[in-house]
Design a protein around this motif. Sequence first.
Motif, PDB file in Angstrom:
ATOM      1  N   LEU A   1      32.944  22.759  14.710  1.00 33.69           N
ATOM      2  CA  LEU A   1      33.313  21.820  15.768  1.00 33.69           C
ATOM      3  C   LEU A   1      33.951  22.618  16.899  1.00 33.69           C
ATOM      4  O   LEU A   1      34.915  23.351  16.670  1.00 33.69           O
ATOM      5  CB  LEU A   1      34.301  20.783  15.227  1.00 33.69           C
ATOM      6  CG  LEU A   1      34.812  19.753  16.219  1.00 33.69           C
ATOM      7  CD1 LEU A   1      33.663  18.880  16.714  1.00 33.69           C
ATOM      8  CD2 LEU A   1      35.885  18.898  15.576  1.00 33.69           C
ATOM      9  N   SER A   2      33.399  22.490  18.104  1.00 36.22           N
ATOM     10  CA  SER A   2      33.895  23.264  19.248  1.00 36.22           C
ATOM     11  C   SER A   2      34.071  22.375  20.462  1.00 36.22           C
ATOM     12  O   SER A   2      33.232  21.535  20.760  1.00 36.22           O
ATOM     13  CB  SER A   2      32.924  24.387  19.599  1.00 36.22           C
ATOM     14  OG  SER A   2      32.687  25.221  18.500  1.00 36.22           O
ATOM     15  N   ILE A   3      35.173  22.601  21.159  1.00 39.97           N
ATOM     16  CA  ILE A   3      35.484  21.914  22.410  1.00 39.97           C
ATOM     17  C   ILE A   3      35.674  22.992  23.469  1.00 39.97           C
ATOM     18  O   ILE A   3      36.346  23.993  23.224  1.00 39.97           O
ATOM     19  CB  ILE A   3      36.796  21.102  22.299  1.00 39.97           C
ATOM     20  CG1 ILE A   3      36.686  19.999  21.257  1.00 39.97           C
ATOM     21  CG2 ILE A   3      37.238  20.546  23.648  1.00 39.97           C
ATOM     22  CD1 ILE A   3      35.957  18.776  21.717  1.00 39.97           C
ATOM     23  N   GLY A   4      35.096  22.779  24.642  1.00 39.37           N
ATOM     24  CA  GLY A   4      35.273  23.719  25.743  1.00 39.37           C
ATOM     25  C   GLY A   4      36.143  23.124  26.828  1.00 39.37           C
ATOM     26  O   GLY A   4      36.135  21.910  27.057  1.00 39.37           O
ATOM     27  N   ALA A   5      36.896  23.995  27.502  1.00 34.32           N
ATOM     28  CA  ALA A   5      37.672  23.626  28.681  1.00 34.32           C
ATOM     29  C   ALA A   5      36.956  24.251  29.882  1.00 34.32           C
ATOM     30  O   ALA A   5      36.716  25.463  29.895  1.00 34.32           O
ATOM     31  CB  ALA A   5      39.096  24.159  28.574  1.00 34.32           C
TER      32      ALA A   5
ATOM     33  N   SER B   1      32.847  26.475  34.796  1.00 40.19           N
ATOM     34  CA  SER B   1      33.055  27.743  34.094  1.00 40.19           C
ATOM     35  C   SER B   1      33.946  27.507  32.890  1.00 40.19           C
ATOM     36  O   SER B   1      34.978  26.829  32.997  1.00 40.19           O
ATOM     37  CB  SER B   1      33.727  28.777  35.004  1.00 40.19           C
ATOM     38  OG  SER B   1      32.865  29.119  36.063  1.00 40.19           O
ATOM     39  N   LEU B   2      33.561  28.085  31.761  1.00 34.01           N
ATOM     40  CA  LEU B   2      34.363  27.975  30.549  1.00 34.01           C
ATOM     41  C   LEU B   2      35.642  28.788  30.730  1.00 34.01           C
ATOM     42  O   LEU B   2      35.593  29.985  30.997  1.00 34.01           O
ATOM     43  CB  LEU B   2      33.576  28.497  29.343  1.00 34.01           C
ATOM     44  CG  LEU B   2      34.238  28.322  27.980  1.00 34.01           C
ATOM     45  CD1 LEU B   2      34.230  26.850  27.558  1.00 34.01           C
ATOM     46  CD2 LEU B   2      33.523  29.173  26.931  1.00 34.01           C
ATOM     47  N   VAL B   3      36.802  28.112  30.597  1.00 34.38           N
ATOM     48  CA  VAL B   3      38.090  28.793  30.729  1.00 34.38           C
ATOM     49  C   VAL B   3      38.890  28.729  29.434  1.00 34.38           C
ATOM     50  O   VAL B   3      40.005  29.261  29.361  1.00 34.38           O
ATOM     51  CB  VAL B   3      38.922  28.242  31.910  1.00 34.38           C
ATOM     52  CG1 VAL B   3      38.195  28.484  33.236  1.00 34.38           C
ATOM     53  CG2 VAL B   3      39.253  26.770  31.722  1.00 34.38           C
ATOM     54  N   GLY B   4      38.330  28.096  28.421  1.00 36.43           N
ATOM     55  CA  GLY B   4      38.994  28.030  27.122  1.00 36.43           C
ATOM     56  C   GLY B   4      38.118  27.297  26.132  1.00 36.43           C
ATOM     57  O   GLY B   4      37.176  26.608  26.512  1.00 36.43           O
ATOM     58  N   PHE B   5      38.432  27.487  24.859  1.00 41.12           N
ATOM     59  CA  PHE B   5      37.706  26.757  23.829  1.00 41.12           C
ATOM     60  C   PHE B   5      38.539  26.698  22.565  1.00 41.12           C
ATOM     61  O   PHE B   5      39.439  27.502  22.335  1.00 41.12           O
ATOM     62  CB  PHE B   5      36.331  27.378  23.537  1.00 41.12           C
ATOM     63  CG  PHE B   5      36.378  28.730  22.882  1.00 41.12           C
ATOM     64  CD1 PHE B   5      36.407  28.854  21.499  1.00 41.12           C
ATOM     65  CD2 PHE B   5      36.385  29.876  23.659  1.00 41.12           C
ATOM     66  CE1 PHE B   5      36.458  30.109  20.910  1.00 41.12           C
ATOM     67  CE2 PHE B   5      36.423  31.129  23.072  1.00 41.12           C
ATOM     68  CZ  PHE B   5      36.456  31.247  21.688  1.00 41.12           C
TER      69      PHE B   5
END
Length: 151
Positions: free
Chosen positions: A56-60, A65-69
């Motif tokens: 299970l993955s959530i991206g910020a 642009s991905l700045v965290g996960f």
Amino acid sequence: MSDRIVRFRRIQLAEYTDIGARLLIACYRPPPWNEEWSPKLAMQRLNELSSTPSCLSIGAFHENSLVGFAAGVPHTGAQGTSLYLSEIVVEPQFQNAGVGASLLLSFERLAKELGYESIWLVTARAESTIRFYYNRQYQEPETLLVLARTI
């Protein structure tokens, strides 16, 4: 950070291993971790996670642009099914601005929607990380101990 809008959504970690590896390296280099990840090992870590069934993955994201996960894998035990929060990383320039807390909350909400009963994790034994998780109602179980051995 107030002028930076960050949005959170579920991701397939396998689609973000390159940027995810760079984030992992950048986030674990400074204290309290002081870890020197090579690009090869960072990619290997994310490939391990993304190939785990039911990861299970959530991206910020800021401006696409991905700045965290945050990424976790299922763990079934006598108490039921929980998620092991394997990684949570936020780009250094977005840290200490609520992005990590919002990322964790998004991860928790999705996990609950999917029927998970709890989340557990391992983190650095440092005041900043302990405070971060304690402030979000995470507790150190009295019955568990994390052990490691170099072989």
